[in-house]
Design a protein around this motif. Structure first.
Motif, PDB file in Angstrom:
ATOM      1  N   ASP A  17      57.253  47.552  63.079  1.00 51.06           N
ATOM      2  CA  ASP A  17      57.546  45.970  62.727  1.00 51.06           C
ATOM      3  C   ASP A  17      56.867  45.711  61.689  1.00 51.06           C
ATOM      4  O   ASP A  17      55.643  46.185  61.361  1.00 51.06           O
ATOM      5  CB  ASP A  17      57.327  45.205  64.033  1.00 51.06           C
ATOM      6  CG  ASP A  17      58.207  43.976  64.159  1.00 51.06           C
ATOM      7  OD1 ASP A  17      58.973  43.855  63.088  1.00 51.06           O
ATOM      8  OD2 ASP A  17      58.338  43.129  64.948  1.00 51.06           O
ATOM      9  N   PHE A  18      57.209  44.440  60.968  1.00 49.34           N
ATOM     10  CA  PHE A  18      56.322  43.780  60.147  1.00 49.34           C
ATOM     11  C   PHE A  18      56.832  42.214  60.276  1.00 49.34           C
ATOM     12  O   PHE A  18      57.838  41.970  60.731  1.00 49.34           O
ATOM     13  CB  PHE A  18      56.552  44.284  58.719  1.00 49.34           C
ATOM     14  CG  PHE A  18      57.985  44.613  58.540  1.00 49.34           C
ATOM     15  CD1 PHE A  18      58.831  43.553  57.917  1.00 49.34           C
ATOM     16  CD2 PHE A  18      58.808  45.875  58.524  1.00 49.34           C
ATOM     17  CE1 PHE A  18      60.141  43.595  57.715  1.00 49.34           C
ATOM     18  CE2 PHE A  18      59.955  46.070  58.181  1.00 49.34           C
ATOM     19  CZ  PHE A  18      60.780  44.885  57.881  1.00 49.34           C
ATOM     20  N   ARG A  19      55.969  41.598  59.571  1.00 52.94           N
ATOM     21  CA  ARG A  19      56.338  40.260  59.288  1.00 52.94           C
ATOM     22  C   ARG A  19      55.903  39.925  57.950  1.00 52.94           C
ATOM     23  O   ARG A  19      54.503  39.551  57.847  1.00 52.94           O
ATOM     24  CB  ARG A  19      55.809  39.199  60.234  1.00 52.94           C
ATOM     25  CG  ARG A  19      56.061  37.747  59.911  1.00 52.94           C
ATOM     26  CD  ARG A  19      55.626  36.911  61.203  1.00 52.94           C
ATOM     27  NE  ARG A  19      55.548  35.313  60.776  1.00 52.94           N
ATOM     28  CZ  ARG A  19      56.515  34.759  60.369  1.00 52.94           C
ATOM     29  NH1 ARG A  19      58.000  35.025  60.374  1.00 52.94           N
ATOM     30  NH2 ARG A  19      56.283  33.463  60.273  1.00 52.94           N
ATOM     31  N   TYR A  28      59.642  34.312  55.710  1.00 53.09           N
ATOM     32  CA  TYR A  28      59.212  35.473  56.208  1.00 53.09           C
ATOM     33  C   TYR A  28      60.220  36.267  57.149  1.00 53.09           C
ATOM     34  O   TYR A  28      61.253  35.716  57.667  1.00 53.09           O
ATOM     35  CB  TYR A  28      58.036  34.996  57.243  1.00 53.09           C
ATOM     36  CG  TYR A  28      56.670  34.773  56.609  1.00 53.09           C
ATOM     37  CD1 TYR A  28      55.865  35.633  56.129  1.00 53.09           C
ATOM     38  CD2 TYR A  28      56.553  33.347  55.911  1.00 53.09           C
ATOM     39  CE1 TYR A  28      54.654  35.495  55.405  1.00 53.09           C
ATOM     40  CE2 TYR A  28      55.521  33.015  55.104  1.00 53.09           C
ATOM     41  CZ  TYR A  28      54.307  34.023  54.974  1.00 53.09           C
ATOM     42  OH  TYR A  28      53.197  33.841  54.409  1.00 53.09           O
ATOM     43  N   SER A  30      60.947  39.750  59.655  1.00 54.38           N
ATOM     44  CA  SER A  30      60.451  40.785  60.545  1.00 54.38           C
ATOM     45  C   SER A  30      61.701  42.118  60.294  1.00 54.38           C
ATOM     46  O   SER A  30      62.682  41.740  59.680  1.00 54.38           O
ATOM     47  CB  SER A  30      60.279  40.544  61.899  1.00 54.38           C
ATOM     48  OG  SER A  30      61.492  40.133  62.477  1.00 54.38           O
ATOM     49  N   GLU A  32      63.190  43.037  63.059  1.00 50.77           N
ATOM     50  CA  GLU A  32      64.393  42.266  63.789  1.00 50.77           C
ATOM     51  C   GLU A  32      65.079  41.455  62.688  1.00 50.77           C
ATOM     52  O   GLU A  32      66.377  41.348  62.832  1.00 50.77           O
ATOM     53  CB  GLU A  32      63.832  41.616  64.786  1.00 50.77           C
ATOM     54  CG  GLU A  32      64.907  41.310  65.908  1.00 50.77           C
ATOM     55  CD  GLU A  32      65.339  42.565  66.584  1.00 50.77           C
ATOM     56  OE1 GLU A  32      66.561  42.348  67.136  1.00 50.77           O
ATOM     57  OE2 GLU A  32      64.831  43.393  66.834  1.00 50.77           O
ATOM     58  N   ASP A  33      64.634  40.682  61.834  1.00 45.12           N
ATOM     59  CA  ASP A  33      65.498  39.825  60.896  1.00 45.12           C
ATOM     60  C   ASP A  33      66.230  40.677  60.130  1.00 45.12           C
ATOM     61  O   ASP A  33      67.322  40.023  59.641  1.00 45.12           O
ATOM     62  CB  ASP A  33      64.484  38.967  60.400  1.00 45.12           C
ATOM     63  CG  ASP A  33      63.776  37.953  61.269  1.00 45.12           C
ATOM     64  OD1 ASP A  33      64.242  37.601  62.251  1.00 45.12           O
ATOM     65  OD2 ASP A  33      62.628  37.631  60.741  1.00 45.12           O
TER      66      ASP A  33
END
Length: 187
Positions: A17-19, A28, A30, A32-33
């Motif tokens: 994961d990341f943001r 921003y 992630s 998931e986005d």
């Protein structure tokens, strides 16, 4: 510039994961986005690399062709901008806008995301399935600057088509080749 191959992260690896901040919108994002219902393509690219410049038109076509089929796309630049100012987020914004990138172009300032993905070069490509497990990693296709082979995106397209049709991952996955990621000096 030394030609650097992908490290070839193990298939089945869960997407780290990341943001990260999108240089195009300042929002921003992630994993998931950006993920798609069918799968997700994560690309490590940058502005200055001739290998990325060579495939830019195809990665744009690829994203435009497959986003409508349920795939998510994201590009990440992790280069050290102090030593490579052409890859600075302001320049990423200019570059992404000029090329009309149809995906977020995220800046990995700490380089933690590149390390989590074991990214080693630009471009470096990762295709995750709808369970966020690595399905394909490696090259876009066999084309490289000045080798005379047309850029088609064949390898990534085959992987995305296999995912769409509930088939097994491609057996022959070749490493991507390009400029090494410009790591910050450890202090």
């Amino acid at each position: 510039m030394a030609l650097t191959p992908s490290t070839m992260l193990d298939l089945g690896t869960k997407a780290p994961d990341f943001r990260l901040k999108d240089t195009l919108t300042k929002d921003y994002f992630s994993f998931e986005d950006v993920k798609g219902k069918k799968g997700t393509v994560v690309m490590f690219i940058c502005n200055h690399c001739p290998y990325v410049k060579h495939v830019n038109d195809e990665i744009i076509r690829l994203a435009n062709d497959y986003r409508i089929l349920g795939f998510g796309f994201v590009a990440i630049s992790s280069n050290d901008v102090e030593n490579y100012p052409e890859d600075h987020p302001d320049k990423m914004w200019e570059y992404g806008r000029k090329l009309n990138y149809p995906f977020p172009y995220l800046y990995d300032e700490t380089q933690k995301v590149a390390k989590a993905y074991k990214a080693s070069c630009t471009p470096d490509f990762y295709v995750f399935d709808n369970a966020d497990e690595l399905f394909y990693r490696g090259q876009l296709d066999d084309s490289r600057p000045k080798n005379g082979i047309n850029v088609t995106g064949r390898n990534i397209r085959e992987a995305l088509d296999a995912l769409m049709n509930n088939q097994q991952p491609p057996k022959n996955q070749k490493p991507s080749m390009g400029c090494g990621i410009k790591w910050k000096n450890s202090k």
